[in-house]
Design an enzyme around this catalytic site. Sequence first.
Site, PDB file in Angstrom:
ATOM      1  N   LYS A   1       8.159   9.733  -2.269  1.00  0.00           N
ATOM      2  CA  LYS A   1       6.903  10.469  -2.779  1.00  0.00           C
ATOM      3  C   LYS A   1       6.557  11.430  -1.997  1.00  0.00           C
ATOM      4  O   LYS A   1       6.198  12.584  -2.290  1.00  0.00           O
ATOM      5  CB  LYS A   1       5.871   9.487  -3.059  1.00  0.00           C
ATOM      6  CG  LYS A   1       5.910   8.219  -3.955  1.00  0.00           C
ATOM      7  CD  LYS A   1       4.858   7.400  -4.093  1.00  0.00           C
ATOM      8  CE  LYS A   1       4.540   6.847  -2.591  1.00  0.00           C
ATOM      9  NZ  LYS A   1       5.485   5.678  -2.191  1.00  0.00           N
TER      10      LYS A   1
ATOM     11  N   ARG B   1      -3.762   3.913  -5.845  1.00  0.00           N
ATOM     12  CA  ARG B   1      -2.796   2.746  -5.581  1.00  0.00           C
ATOM     13  C   ARG B   1      -3.136   1.187  -6.164  1.00  0.00           C
ATOM     14  O   ARG B   1      -2.500   0.501  -6.190  1.00  0.00           O
ATOM     15  CB  ARG B   1      -2.804   2.561  -4.113  1.00  0.00           C
ATOM     16  CG  ARG B   1      -1.423   2.866  -3.223  1.00  0.00           C
ATOM     17  CD  ARG B   1      -1.581   2.184  -1.689  1.00  0.00           C
ATOM     18  NE  ARG B   1      -0.396   2.297  -1.398  1.00  0.00           N
ATOM     19  CZ  ARG B   1       0.072   3.308  -0.866  1.00  0.00           C
ATOM     20  NH1 ARG B   1      -0.340   4.624  -0.705  1.00  0.00           N
ATOM     21  NH2 ARG B   1       1.280   3.295  -0.088  1.00  0.00           N
TER      22      ARG B   1
ATOM     23  N   ARG C   1      13.985   6.360   8.413  1.00  0.00           N
ATOM     24  CA  ARG C   1      12.854   7.569   8.261  1.00  0.00           C
ATOM     25  C   ARG C   1      12.348   7.761   9.723  1.00  0.00           C
ATOM     26  O   ARG C   1      11.963   6.930  10.650  1.00  0.00           O
ATOM     27  CB  ARG C   1      11.653   7.058   7.571  1.00  0.00           C
ATOM     28  CG  ARG C   1      10.413   7.902   7.572  1.00  0.00           C
ATOM     29  CD  ARG C   1       9.607   7.895   6.446  1.00  0.00           C
ATOM     30  NE  ARG C   1       9.110   6.486   6.304  1.00  0.00           N
ATOM     31  CZ  ARG C   1       8.515   6.291   5.587  1.00  0.00           C
ATOM     32  NH1 ARG C   1       7.973   7.047   4.467  1.00  0.00           N
ATOM     33  NH2 ARG C   1       7.731   5.117   5.203  1.00  0.00           N
TER      34      ARG C   1
ATOM     35  N   ARG D   1       7.665   5.275  12.112  1.00  0.00           N
ATOM     36  CA  ARG D   1       6.352   4.857  11.907  1.00  0.00           C
ATOM     37  C   ARG D   1       6.290   3.177  12.124  1.00  0.00           C
ATOM     38  O   ARG D   1       7.081   2.417  11.778  1.00  0.00           O
ATOM     39  CB  ARG D   1       6.082   4.880  10.084  1.00  0.00           C
ATOM     40  CG  ARG D   1       5.288   6.209   9.913  1.00  0.00           C
ATOM     41  CD  ARG D   1       5.257   6.631   8.597  1.00  0.00           C
ATOM     42  NE  ARG D   1       5.025   5.505   7.767  1.00  0.00           N
ATOM     43  CZ  ARG D   1       4.759   5.747   6.341  1.00  0.00           C
ATOM     44  NH1 ARG D   1       4.794   6.826   5.757  1.00  0.00           N
ATOM     45  NH2 ARG D   1       4.456   4.785   5.649  1.00  0.00           N
TER      46      ARG D   1
ATOM     47  N   ARG E   1       4.833  -4.632   2.249  1.00  0.00           N
ATOM     48  CA  ARG E   1       4.209  -3.316   1.318  1.00  0.00           C
ATOM     49  C   ARG E   1       5.125  -3.587   0.093  1.00  0.00           C
ATOM     50  O   ARG E   1       4.407  -2.946  -0.978  1.00  0.00           O
ATOM     51  CB  ARG E   1       4.615  -2.116   2.277  1.00  0.00           C
ATOM     52  CG  ARG E   1       3.913  -1.848   3.439  1.00  0.00           C
ATOM     53  CD  ARG E   1       4.518  -0.694   4.435  1.00  0.00           C
ATOM     54  NE  ARG E   1       4.504   0.519   3.826  1.00  0.00           N
ATOM     55  CZ  ARG E   1       5.495   1.488   4.191  1.00  0.00           C
ATOM     56  NH1 ARG E   1       6.218   0.977   5.237  1.00  0.00           N
ATOM     57  NH2 ARG E   1       5.481   2.561   3.919  1.00  0.00           N
TER      58      ARG E   1
END
Length: 212
Positions: free
Chosen positions: A13, A88, A127, A160, A171
């Site tokens: 996203k 969300r 990431r 992160r 998540r």
Amino acid sequence: MKIVMLGAPGAGKGTQAKRIAEKYHLPHISTGDIFRANLREGTELGLKAKEYMDAGALVPDSLTVELLLDRVAKDDCRDGYVLDGFPRTIAQADVLTDALAKSGDKVDLAINIDVPDEHIQRRMSGRRSCPQCGQGYHTEFNPPKEEGVCDKCGAALIQRDDDKPETVAKRLQVYHEQTQPLIEYYEKAGVLKTIDGTKPMDEVFADITALF
Ligand code: AP5
């Protein structure tokens, strides 16, 4: 144009929202980025949000909704925006729908980037992001020229805290329970478009721009 990005954590996203924002000259508004920026600055909001983010849970609406409504009321949002990470939940979507309806407006396009769960852990473990300019990377799919260093500003890249495998699993669970129902919500509103997010980044972006 008012655009909402949907998709699981790590679906791409943020990657695509940044590119859409750049191409169509729209502000990119990421609630996750706003919380992380607050955390870096050590604000009360950032410290509170961190408790939830590190647990893989959603930050409560009491900390999220007003912040988002204030942001989209700013001048640079007059011609639209790309929302990344908001809404969300159905409750957040209703708040946005109602706020827009007050001025006879609505979300124009909800882009659902579809990536199955089995791809997600690999995306998340690789990431990396730049704490200074926000540029995103992936060690395998989109590496920086020099390992660990941002191409754009030279800062040291970071991973992160919420990309640890156990937090990612949580998540994903929260996504399926609370966020996935938004796909049907925006389908009913007649604005949903689903894109295959397992393709390479440039192909995903080409599929998105074909929607405009
Ligand atoms: P947030 O920052 O919004 O995280 P997220 O939704 O979990 O999404 P991510 O940022 O993890 O992933 P992404 O889909 O943007 O993927 P990306 O482009 O980086 O939220 C974090 C937390 O904040 C939440 O868990 C929650 O606690 C809180 N929060 C935020 N908003 C909230 C709200 N409204 N209400 C309540 N709480 C809220 O891509 C991932 C990786 O894959 C990158 O390395 C990228 O380079 C790579 N990649 C991207 N596309 C491709 C591709 N096509 N092929 C290969 N690799 C790719």
